[in-house]
Design an enzyme around this catalytic site. Structure first.
Site, PDB file in Angstrom:
ATOM      1  N   ASN A   7      -2.122   2.457   9.670  1.00 46.27           N
ATOM      2  CA  ASN A   7      -2.802   2.632   8.385  1.00 46.27           C
ATOM      3  C   ASN A   7      -3.940   1.625   8.374  1.00 46.27           C
ATOM      4  O   ASN A   7      -3.716   0.427   8.205  1.00 46.27           O
ATOM      5  CB  ASN A   7      -1.846   2.403   7.204  1.00 46.27           C
ATOM      6  CG  ASN A   7      -2.544   2.536   5.864  1.00 46.27           C
ATOM      7  OD1 ASN A   7      -3.673   2.083   5.701  1.00 46.27           O
ATOM      8  ND2 ASN A   7      -1.887   3.146   4.896  1.00 46.27           N
ATOM      9  N   GLU A  34      -5.217   6.463   5.743  1.00 45.52           N
ATOM     10  CA  GLU A  34      -6.111   5.801   4.794  1.00 45.52           C
ATOM     11  C   GLU A  34      -7.490   5.566   5.382  1.00 45.52           C
ATOM     12  O   GLU A  34      -7.964   4.429   5.446  1.00 45.52           O
ATOM     13  CB  GLU A  34      -5.513   4.477   4.263  1.00 45.52           C
ATOM     14  CG  GLU A  34      -4.716   4.675   2.989  1.00 45.52           C
ATOM     15  CD  GLU A  34      -4.619   3.422   2.124  1.00 45.52           C
ATOM     16  OE1 GLU A  34      -3.755   2.584   2.402  1.00 45.52           O
ATOM     17  OE2 GLU A  34      -5.406   3.304   1.169  1.00 45.52           O
ATOM     18  N   TYR A 107       0.280  10.768   5.536  1.00 41.00           N
ATOM     19  CA  TYR A 107       0.127   9.634   4.616  1.00 41.00           C
ATOM     20  C   TYR A 107       0.761  10.041   3.299  1.00 41.00           C
ATOM     21  O   TYR A 107       0.151  10.695   2.467  1.00 41.00           O
ATOM     22  CB  TYR A 107      -1.357   9.292   4.447  1.00 41.00           C
ATOM     23  CG  TYR A 107      -1.651   8.216   3.433  1.00 41.00           C
ATOM     24  CD1 TYR A 107      -0.889   7.044   3.373  1.00 41.00           C
ATOM     25  CD2 TYR A 107      -2.710   8.349   2.542  1.00 41.00           C
ATOM     26  CE1 TYR A 107      -1.174   6.062   2.438  1.00 41.00           C
ATOM     27  CE2 TYR A 107      -2.997   7.357   1.610  1.00 41.00           C
ATOM     28  CZ  TYR A 107      -2.223   6.227   1.564  1.00 41.00           C
ATOM     29  OH  TYR A 107      -2.506   5.243   0.639  1.00 41.00           O
ATOM     30  N   ASP A 148       2.369   6.742   7.537  1.00 47.21           N
ATOM     31  CA  ASP A 148       2.729   5.839   6.441  1.00 47.21           C
ATOM     32  C   ASP A 148       3.519   6.653   5.425  1.00 47.21           C
ATOM     33  O   ASP A 148       2.941   7.466   4.704  1.00 47.21           O
ATOM     34  CB  ASP A 148       1.456   5.262   5.819  1.00 47.21           C
ATOM     35  CG  ASP A 148       1.748   4.337   4.643  1.00 47.21           C
ATOM     36  OD1 ASP A 148       2.934   4.171   4.291  1.00 47.21           O
ATOM     37  OD2 ASP A 148       0.784   3.793   4.073  1.00 47.21           O
ATOM     38  N   ASN A 150       5.216   5.371   2.910  1.00 45.71           N
ATOM     39  CA  ASN A 150       5.327   4.680   1.631  1.00 45.71           C
ATOM     40  C   ASN A 150       6.760   4.657   1.122  1.00 45.71           C
ATOM     41  O   ASN A 150       7.016   4.817  -0.080  1.00 45.71           O
ATOM     42  CB  ASN A 150       4.382   5.301   0.596  1.00 45.71           C
ATOM     43  CG  ASN A 150       3.030   4.600   0.564  1.00 45.71           C
ATOM     44  OD1 ASN A 150       2.967   3.367   0.504  1.00 45.71           O
ATOM     45  ND2 ASN A 150       1.961   5.359   0.610  1.00 45.71           N
ATOM     46  N   ASP A 248      -3.818  -4.280   5.656  1.00 43.49           N
ATOM     47  CA  ASP A 248      -2.546  -4.874   5.209  1.00 43.49           C
ATOM     48  C   ASP A 248      -1.348  -4.298   5.984  1.00 43.49           C
ATOM     49  O   ASP A 248      -0.232  -4.809   5.863  1.00 43.49           O
ATOM     50  CB  ASP A 248      -2.363  -4.749   3.686  1.00 43.49           C
ATOM     51  CG  ASP A 248      -2.840  -3.440   3.102  1.00 43.49           C
ATOM     52  OD1 ASP A 248      -3.210  -2.535   3.870  1.00 43.49           O
ATOM     53  OD2 ASP A 248      -2.838  -3.310   1.868  1.00 43.49           O
ATOM     54  N   HIS A 249      -1.585  -3.244   6.762  1.00 40.98           N
ATOM     55  CA  HIS A 249      -0.548  -2.706   7.657  1.00 40.98           C
ATOM     56  C   HIS A 249      -0.813  -3.189   9.084  1.00 40.98           C
ATOM     57  O   HIS A 249      -1.961  -3.485   9.440  1.00 40.98           O
ATOM     58  CB  HIS A 249      -0.587  -1.175   7.682  1.00 40.98           C
ATOM     59  CG  HIS A 249      -0.233  -0.528   6.381  1.00 40.98           C
ATOM     60  ND1 HIS A 249       0.935   0.188   6.197  1.00 40.98           N
ATOM     61  CD2 HIS A 249      -0.897  -0.466   5.205  1.00 40.98           C
ATOM     62  CE1 HIS A 249       0.963   0.659   4.956  1.00 40.98           C
ATOM     63  NE2 HIS A 249      -0.130   0.280   4.325  1.00 40.98           N
TER      64      HIS A 249
END
Length: 259
Positions: A7, A34, A107, A148, A150, A248-249
């Site tokens: 991501n 993303e 995603y 991802d 989530n 951030d991933h």
DNA sequence: ATGGCATCGTGTCGATGA
């Protein structure tokens, strides 16, 4: 064959980091999430220059998924967009057949704030994914359902589970839906390789989360049963999370035996 | 209960993410 997922949180803003990681990790296939770019602004040429061909499903500002392959592989694009809702305009799914393996790059919606309409969308999308995944696993072909999600599947997948109890990534409903995927027969590759270890793929930008290793695991490789038998290695490129202007991933990868 | 930090767009702040 090495397959990775990342991501990137903005493929253009993150381009130097993405190129640096690709040159270092050299995956045969890389699934990105993303992108945060329109189709027109996808950095196809920059990736081509370092030996990667791309297919992508973009969207201005938000979401977006791509599958990159080292030059030399034949890529058969199967589908853009997750079936089941013609009204859904968010770019969160792309599927291709590469080297005899079906790669589904996804995603899944984040779902915050929860409860609410965004959480409802997350669960509706997840139900569509369960339908799609059920069809894919019945093909009896090698399939990778990766990206991802989530979703933090279990308490072991969070440094501090209490911090996440009010967050959509840790709500019971998406966790139950993830378990439904596993019941279909999919294998959680990283958990298969590391049954007892805390393994994180995401750390908040704030509060020194990475330095404290206060992370969660949300980026997953789900393998069809036959591919599960070909799983020989895997890991998380955690050091990439420490780079300048990083996502951030962190990237996650697996190695599959055979061609 | 909130914000912390970072992305994108046509902006100099709001929406979004997790």
């Amino acid at each position: 064959m090495k397959i990775a997922t990342y991501n990137v949180n903005g493929v253009n803003g993150r381009l130097p980091v993405l190129l640096r990681w690709l040159k270092e990790a050299k995956p045969d296939i890389a699934c990105l999430q993303e992108l945060k770019t329109s189709d027109e602004k996808f950095p196809e040429q920059s990736l081509k220059e370092i030996g990667y061909s791309s297919i992508w499903h973009g969207q201005k500002s938000w979401n977006g998924v791509a599958i990159l392959t080292k030059d030399g592989y034949e890529v058969e694009e199967i589908e853009k967009g997750l079936p089941g809702d013609p009204e859904d305009v968010q770019s969160r799914y792309i599927e291709a057949k590469i080297n005899g393996v079906i790669i589904a790059c996804l995603y899944l919606p984040n779902g915050n704030p929860a409860p609410g309409s965004k959480f409802d969308y997350k669960m509706t999308w997840f139900k569509r994914l369960l339908t799609k995944a059920g069809r894919l696993i019945k093909l009896n072909l090698p399939v990778v359902l990766v990206g991802d999600y989530n979703v933090v599947p279990t308490e072991m997948d969070a440094h501090k589970p209490e911090r996440w109890v009010n967050d959509a990534v840790f709500f019971p409903e998406p966790r139950a839906a993830f378990q439904k995927l596993l019941k279909q027969g999919w294998i959680d590759a990283i958990r298969e390789l590391y049954p007892d270890q805390k393994m994180f793929t995401y750390w908040d930008y704030f509060g020194n989360a990475f330095k404290r290793d206060a992370g969660i695991r949300m980026d997953h490789f789900l393998l069809s049963p036959d591919l599960g038998k070909r799983l020989i290695a895997g890991g998380i490129d955690k050091h990439v999370r420490a780079w300048e202007k990083t996502s951030d991933h962190a990237p996650v990868w697996i190695e599959i035996s055979g061609k």
